[in-house]
Design a protein around this motif. Sequence first.
Motif, PDB file in Angstrom:
ATOM      1  N   UNK A  59       0.817  -1.215   0.000  1.00 36.42           N
ATOM      2  CA  UNK A  59       0.000   0.000   0.000  1.00 36.42           C
ATOM      3  C   UNK A  59       0.850   1.264   0.000  1.00 36.42           C
ATOM      4  N   UNK A  60       2.165   1.127   0.159  1.00 37.18           N
ATOM      5  CA  UNK A  60       3.062   2.282   0.128  1.00 37.18           C
ATOM      6  C   UNK A  60       3.450   2.544  -1.327  1.00 37.18           C
ATOM      7  N   UNK A  61       3.050   3.684  -1.889  1.00 36.75           N
ATOM      8  CA  UNK A  61       3.256   3.938  -3.313  1.00 36.75           C
ATOM      9  C   UNK A  61       4.700   4.279  -3.673  1.00 36.75           C
ATOM     10  N   UNK A  62       4.994   4.201  -4.962  1.00 37.98           N
ATOM     11  CA  UNK A  62       6.284   4.651  -5.481  1.00 37.98           C
ATOM     12  C   UNK A  62       7.287   3.533  -5.658  1.00 37.98           C
ATOM     13  N   UNK A  63       8.480   3.935  -6.084  1.00 36.42           N
ATOM     14  CA  UNK A  63       9.595   3.032  -6.327  1.00 36.42           C
ATOM     15  C   UNK A  63      10.602   3.226  -5.203  1.00 36.42           C
ATOM     16  N   UNK A  64      10.774   2.234  -4.345  1.00 37.49           N
ATOM     17  CA  UNK A  64      11.653   2.342  -3.190  1.00 37.49           C
ATOM     18  C   UNK A  64      12.177   0.980  -2.768  1.00 37.49           C
ATOM     19  N   UNK A  65      13.253   1.003  -1.988  1.00 35.54           N
ATOM     20  CA  UNK A  65      13.775  -0.191  -1.338  1.00 35.54           C
ATOM     21  C   UNK A  65      14.204   0.214   0.071  1.00 35.54           C
ATOM     22  N   UNK A  66      13.756  -0.527   1.048  1.00 30.45           N
ATOM     23  CA  UNK A  66      14.201  -0.348   2.430  1.00 30.45           C
ATOM     24  C   UNK A  66      15.281  -1.396   2.650  1.00 30.45           C
ATOM     25  N   UNK A  67      16.503  -0.926   2.870  1.00 33.48           N
ATOM     26  CA  UNK A  67      17.638  -1.848   2.931  1.00 33.48           C
ATOM     27  C   UNK A  67      18.655  -1.412   3.981  1.00 33.48           C
ATOM     28  N   UNK A  68      19.297  -2.383   4.663  1.00 37.34           N
ATOM     29  CA  UNK A  68      20.362  -2.027   5.598  1.00 37.34           C
ATOM     30  C   UNK A  68      21.637  -1.565   4.884  1.00 37.34           C
ATOM     31  N   UNK A  69      21.688  -1.694   3.557  1.00 36.03           N
ATOM     32  CA  UNK A  69      22.855  -1.214   2.808  1.00 36.03           C
ATOM     33  C   UNK A  69      22.879   0.313   2.718  1.00 36.03           C
ATOM     34  N   UNK A  70      21.729   0.954   2.842  1.00 33.43           N
ATOM     35  CA  UNK A  70      21.643   2.422   2.749  1.00 33.43           C
ATOM     36  C   UNK A  70      21.890   3.032   4.121  1.00 33.43           C
ATOM     37  N   UNK A  71      22.686   4.074   4.155  1.00 35.96           N
ATOM     38  CA  UNK A  71      22.981   4.773   5.416  1.00 35.96           C
ATOM     39  C   UNK A  71      22.119   6.014   5.584  1.00 35.96           C
ATOM     40  N   UNK A  72      21.594   6.546   4.475  1.00 40.66           N
ATOM     41  CA  UNK A  72      20.697   7.697   4.522  1.00 40.66           C
ATOM     42  C   UNK A  72      19.730   7.586   3.351  1.00 40.66           C
ATOM     43  N   UNK A  73      18.623   8.300   3.452  1.00 42.11           N
ATOM     44  CA  UNK A  73      17.625   8.253   2.379  1.00 42.11           C
ATOM     45  C   UNK A  73      18.156   9.041   1.185  1.00 42.11           C
ATOM     46  N   UNK A  74      18.228   8.378   0.042  1.00 43.69           N
ATOM     47  CA  UNK A  74      18.782   8.984  -1.159  1.00 43.69           C
ATOM     48  C   UNK A  74      18.288   8.234  -2.391  1.00 43.69           C
ATOM     49  N   UNK A  75      18.633   8.731  -3.552  1.00 42.82           N
ATOM     50  CA  UNK A  75      18.267   8.059  -4.792  1.00 42.82           C
ATOM     51  C   UNK A  75      19.235   6.940  -5.109  1.00 42.82           C
ATOM     52  N   UNK A  76      18.757   5.960  -5.852  1.00 40.89           N
ATOM     53  CA  UNK A  76      19.605   4.840  -6.226  1.00 40.89           C
ATOM     54  C   UNK A  76      18.954   3.985  -7.285  1.00 40.89           C
ATOM     55  N   UNK A  77      19.461   2.784  -7.414  1.00 41.55           N
ATOM     56  CA  UNK A  77      18.978   1.859  -8.437  1.00 41.55           C
ATOM     57  C   UNK A  77      19.116   0.438  -7.908  1.00 41.55           C
ATOM     58  N   UNK A  78      18.165  -0.415  -8.292  1.00 41.58           N
ATOM     59  CA  UNK A  78      18.283  -1.843  -8.019  1.00 41.58           C
ATOM     60  C   UNK A  78      18.323  -2.567  -9.351  1.00 41.58           C
TER      61      UNK A  78
END
Length: 182
Positions: A114-133
Motif C-alpha cells: 500500500x506504500x506507493x512509489x519506487x523504493x527499497x528499504x535496505x540495511x545497505x543504505x545509510x541515509x535516504x537517497x536516490x539509487x537503483x536496483x
Amino acid sequence: MTKPIFRIAFTLSLLILAACTQTAKTTATAPPQQLETMTDPATGQPVIKGPVLTGTAPRTPGKTIGASSIPAPTASTAADFDTTSNAQKAAAAAPPASAERRLGTTVASLGDPSQPGFWIKTPLAKSETGGRIVNPANGKSAKVRLIPLGGPASGGSQVSLPALQLIGVSLTDLPTLEVYEG
C-alpha cells in the motif's frame, strides 16, 4: 430491616466511587513503563532500556501522498495496489544518467504494497537517497528511493510492488538484487 440494606448499599457505592477516583489518580501520575533487558531476535543486539513507545511513527519530512497514490480500500490484486503511472514507470526504467556506487547485494522481498512509489528499504543504505536496483537474473533495473533499514548489512530488504514488477520479479520470490547509490 430496609434501613440497614440502604446504609450498606450507600456505603458500597461510596467505596466504589473512591476506588475509581484513586485508580484515575494513579494512572495519571504513574511513571512510564520501562522495557526489561532483552535481546532483539532480528539482530541479536541488546535492546536499550527506555520507555515503551506507543502510537505511530511520524512520516518522513517532505513526503506527501496524493489521492491518486493511495490504493482503493477494496484493493486485492497487485494491479489494484500499483498506483504508478506509465510515465513514472518509464522514468524508473531509464538508464542511469550519472555515475553510481555499488552498495552490495541483498535478498529482497515485497514490502508494504500500500506504500506507493519506487523504493527499497535496505540495511545497505545509510541515509535516504536516490539509487537503483538491478535484477542480475535478467539485467532489468529500476531507479528507486533508498531508505535505510535497521539491522546488519547482510539482512534482507523490502522492495515496493511497482519496483519488483519493473525488474521482472515475482511478488512471492526472494531474489538477490544489486543495490546502487547515485
